[in-house]
Design an enzyme around this catalytic site. Structure first.
Site, short mmCIF file in Angstrom:
data_model
loop_
_atom_site.label_atom_id
_atom_site.label_comp_id
_atom_site.label_asym_id
_atom_site.label_seq_id
_atom_site.Cartn_x
_atom_site.Cartn_y
_atom_site.Cartn_z
N HIS A 31 3.81 -2.41 3.05
CA HIS A 31 3.83 -1.05 2.52
C HIS A 31 5.11 -0.81 1.73
O HIS A 31 6.18 -1.26 2.12
CB HIS A 31 3.74 -0.02 3.65
N ASP A 56 0.82 -1.21 0.00
CA ASP A 56 0.00 0.00 0.00
C ASP A 56 0.86 1.27 0.00
O ASP A 56 2.02 1.24 0.39
CB ASP A 56 -0.89 0.05 1.24
#
Length: 702
Positions: free
Chosen positions: A223, A71
């Site tokens: 991430h 993300d």
């Protein structure tokens, strides 16, 4: 053109403000306030992590299958490192990208797709879609889809809402966003396992958090942006080989839940719109960066100017305490060019006749149609002559007066100006110095009623007079105002008299004198009262003519920039000053206003208001000092804050229109200001008009 530029700049800053300053930088895994979940269907809250919100259906990854998801990217530092690790281990993953970061790094988004990874949406500004309004949700997803299409050439139905986690954690607000996304054709992808790499607990802990506990399929949250992701990169190097050795298969989200197709080629219109949006966002960032530097520079220059004019004014006051030399007592010829000046000519002429210095007054009637010449002749004042000529313009009228003058010292006066009794005597005293070829007097506004009158009064006292003191010290005076100025006849004849090639004949003449080697000075004690425009339309016309004429004069005398001596001082000091503070900074003024609104909306409004207040306080302090120097009561300065919202805008619009007119090569006709009859003739305490003092040889000449 101005409207187009302002709208374009406003749109660029609006887009930049939305993408940059509404960006939510909180980590995805940060604890959220617990909200109600009564409307979430049971089959969704207890179902798989991939949700079709429109049909309230879910899907779960196949056993012993792991879909790594990343993300918040793409990030120019960490996304390439993660892609390199995945390539070395022959792993395909899914990247949920933030639209704004795709716009900043379109090449990385393209590499994600080219390397065989799956791309998804993570909103445009990383906002909490559950808390956002419906229109903003649609905007966030649509804009993200467009930039992905522009950067990669594909579109995707996959969406991961920021701050989401598992299906069981969905709230009513989250479900509303998921359902709306489903109606728009998106599949919402949540997670089954959070690596908590956003906490940066260490590579070993990230590996432990991401390792499955059973044999069921997993969608793991990691991430590739949002901070230092070195631990994530290190964890991947350990996690992938370990799980592969344990029989786990790494794949994308689409393959994990057997979706038939997760990306498709973008339509040409979407790709073009996406490219345009990327260009606009990156252009907006560049514009904002450039504007920031420009505004800092403009602010610094403006502050230096404020300090310079105040210091110069103090020195000028001390310098003027010393006399120029022996008192100048020679008689003076006063030239009054007049065209339809019946409203104020009597007061103007009577004030000149009342001078405490020997004068002759020459009124040159330039083809008036309102009886101006007849009115002056009917006064039968001693020492006053009227010369009539066909209308030929103000410069021609002045040249006629120069040719008819009897004396070597000349004062030029507009027909709407009233002199104080000692004004002529004061304005000629600098001629005791042989190098002085012209003297600027102190023009003051007589009609100060109303806001517009007060604003112009402030402008005359603060702007014009402080600047003239600076010009005097720097020996680069660019303008002797037509309302009150004195000249050596010799100097005027050497430059060929008053030229009519520009609309600012007074500025043109002054610059010509400087270039001819004459010094031009400012005598603040020589006061004359003049009418200022009483309406915004009249003010616009007057200042438009002044500004356009000044631009013409600057261009005409641009050669002074490379000359030496007095001409060089005008060029490298006066012209550069005028260019900076009367052309370039006013051109930036709309940008300052737009940026101020931008700051109030997207930045810290307290800071913006603080800067504006500091700027206003600086102006007030300068105003107080200037009013003190001019022996004026400071009462009108209360209107200074209001001046920033009307008068200032009008002045910079005048400059902008003048510059555009000049660049376009258009010619502007001379425009005469409307007269209001607010001037009054001077009287002595007994109520009688004081007689003029006339020398015997002056009377004989008459």
């Amino acid at each position: 053109m101005l409207t187009t530029l302002v709208l374009t700049l406003s749109a660029a800053l609006l887009l930049q403000g939305y993408t940059q300053h509404l960006f939510d930088t909180r980590p995805d895994g940060i604890p959220r306030e617990r909200r109600a979940a009564t409307s979430v269907p049971a089959q969704v809250s207890s179902g798989g992590p991939v949700i079709d919100g429109a049909a309230a259906r879910t899907a779960t990854p196949a056993d012993r299958t792991i879909a790594l998801t990343f993300d918040d990217g793409p990030d120019p530092v960490w996304t390439p490192k993660i892609l390199d690790v995945l390539r070395r281990h022959d792993v395909r993953a899914t990247f949920f990208t933030v639209g704004n970061r795709v716009a900043e790094n379109p090449g990385l988004a393209r590499r994600i797709v080219e390397d065989g990874h799956q791309i998804g949406l993570h909103s445009f500004t990383h906002t909490d879609l559950g808390s956002a309004s419906r229109w903003r949700r649609s905007l966030e997803l649509r804009q993200t889809q467009l930039v992905v299409a522009g950067a990669t050439g594909v579109t995707t139905p996959l969406l991961r809402p920021p701050y989401s986690s598992s299906s069981a954690a969905l709230t009513d607000a989250d479900w509303d966003a998921v359902r709306q996304a489903g109606q728009d054709g998106y599949l919402t992808v949540l997670t089954t396992r959070d690596s908590e790499d956003w906490r940066r607990p260490g590579a070993g802990q990230i590996v432990a958090n991401a390792t499955p506990k059973g044999s069921g399929g997993e969608i793991v949250l990691l991430h590739d942006a949002g901070g230092d992701r070195a631990q994530t990169v290190a964890a991947l190097e350990q996690l992938v080989p370990r799980l592969k050795a344990g029989g786990w298969r790494f794949t994308t989200v689409g393959q994990a839940v057997s979706l038939p197709r997760t990306t498709q080629p973008a339509a040409t219109s979407d790709r073009l719109q996406g490219l345009a949006l990327i260009t606009a966002i990156r252009g907006g960032d560049a514009v904002l960066e450039a504007l920031s530097w420009l505004l800092w520079g403009a602010g610094a220059v403006s502050l230096l100017r404020a300090v310079a004019v105040v210091v110069a004014a103090r020195r000028h006051v001390r310098m003027r305490r010393r006399p120029w030399g022996a008192p100048v007592t020679a008689p003076v010829s006063v030239i009054v060019p007049a065209y339809n000046e019946s409203a104020g000519i009597e007061a103007a002429v009577r004030s000149l006749v009342a001078s405490d210095h020997p004068v002759e007054v020459i009124v040159v009637d330039d083809g008036s149609t309102d009886g101006t010449a007849d009115l002056v002749e009917a006064l039968r004042l001693p020492g006053v002559r009227v010369i009539r000529q066909q209308n030929a313009g103000k410069p021609a009228a002045l040249n006629t007066g120069i040719a008819a003058a009897s004396y070597d010292l000349l004062v030029m006066v507009d027909g709407d100006t009233v002199f104080e009794p000692d004004a002529v005597r004061m304005i000629v005293q600098p001629f005791a110095h042989r190098r002085v070829g012209a003297v600027s007097g102190n023009a003051k506004v007589v009609n100060r009623g109303g806001l517009l009158g007060r604003w112009q009064h402030i402008e005359y006292v603060v702007g014009f007079n402080l600047d003239r003191r600076l010009f005097d010290l720097a020996e680069c005076m660019p303008t002797v105002p037509g309302a009150v100025g004195a000249f050596r006849r010799e100097a005027l004849l050497r430059v060929g008299g008053v030229s009519g090639t520009t609309l600012a004949e007074d500025t043109d003449l002054t610059m010509a004198l400087c270039r001819d080697g004459w010094r031009v000075v400012y005598e603040e004690r020589a006061k004359a009262w003049t009418e200022a425009p009483a309406t915004l339309g009249a003010l616009w016309k007057q200042r438009y003519r002044w500004c356009y004429g000044t631009l013409q004069a600057m261009w005409k005398h641009r050669g002074a920039l490379t000359q030496r001596g007095q001409a060089g001082k005008l060029g490298r000091r006066g012209l550069v000053y005028l260019l900076t503070f009367q052309v370039l900074l006013p051109l930036l003024a709309p940008v300052v206003d737009i940026f101020a609104v931008y700051g109030l909306v997207f930045l810290d409004p307290v800071r913006i208001l603080g800067l504006w207040t500091a700027f206003l306080v600086l102006q007030v302090l300068m105003g107080l000092y200037a009013f003190h120097l001019d022996d004026e009561r400071p009462g009108p300065l209360w209107s200074l804050p209001l001046q920033q919202f009307v008068h200032r805008q009008l002045m910079y619009l005048v400059v902008i229109q003048s510059v555009f007119t000049a660049v376009a090569g258009s010619r502007l006709r001379w425009q005469r200001m409307e007269r209001y009859g607010s001037l009054r003739m001077p009287v002595d305490p007994a109520g009688q008009v004081p007689p003029a003092r006339v020398e015997p040889h002056q009377e004989a000449h008459r």
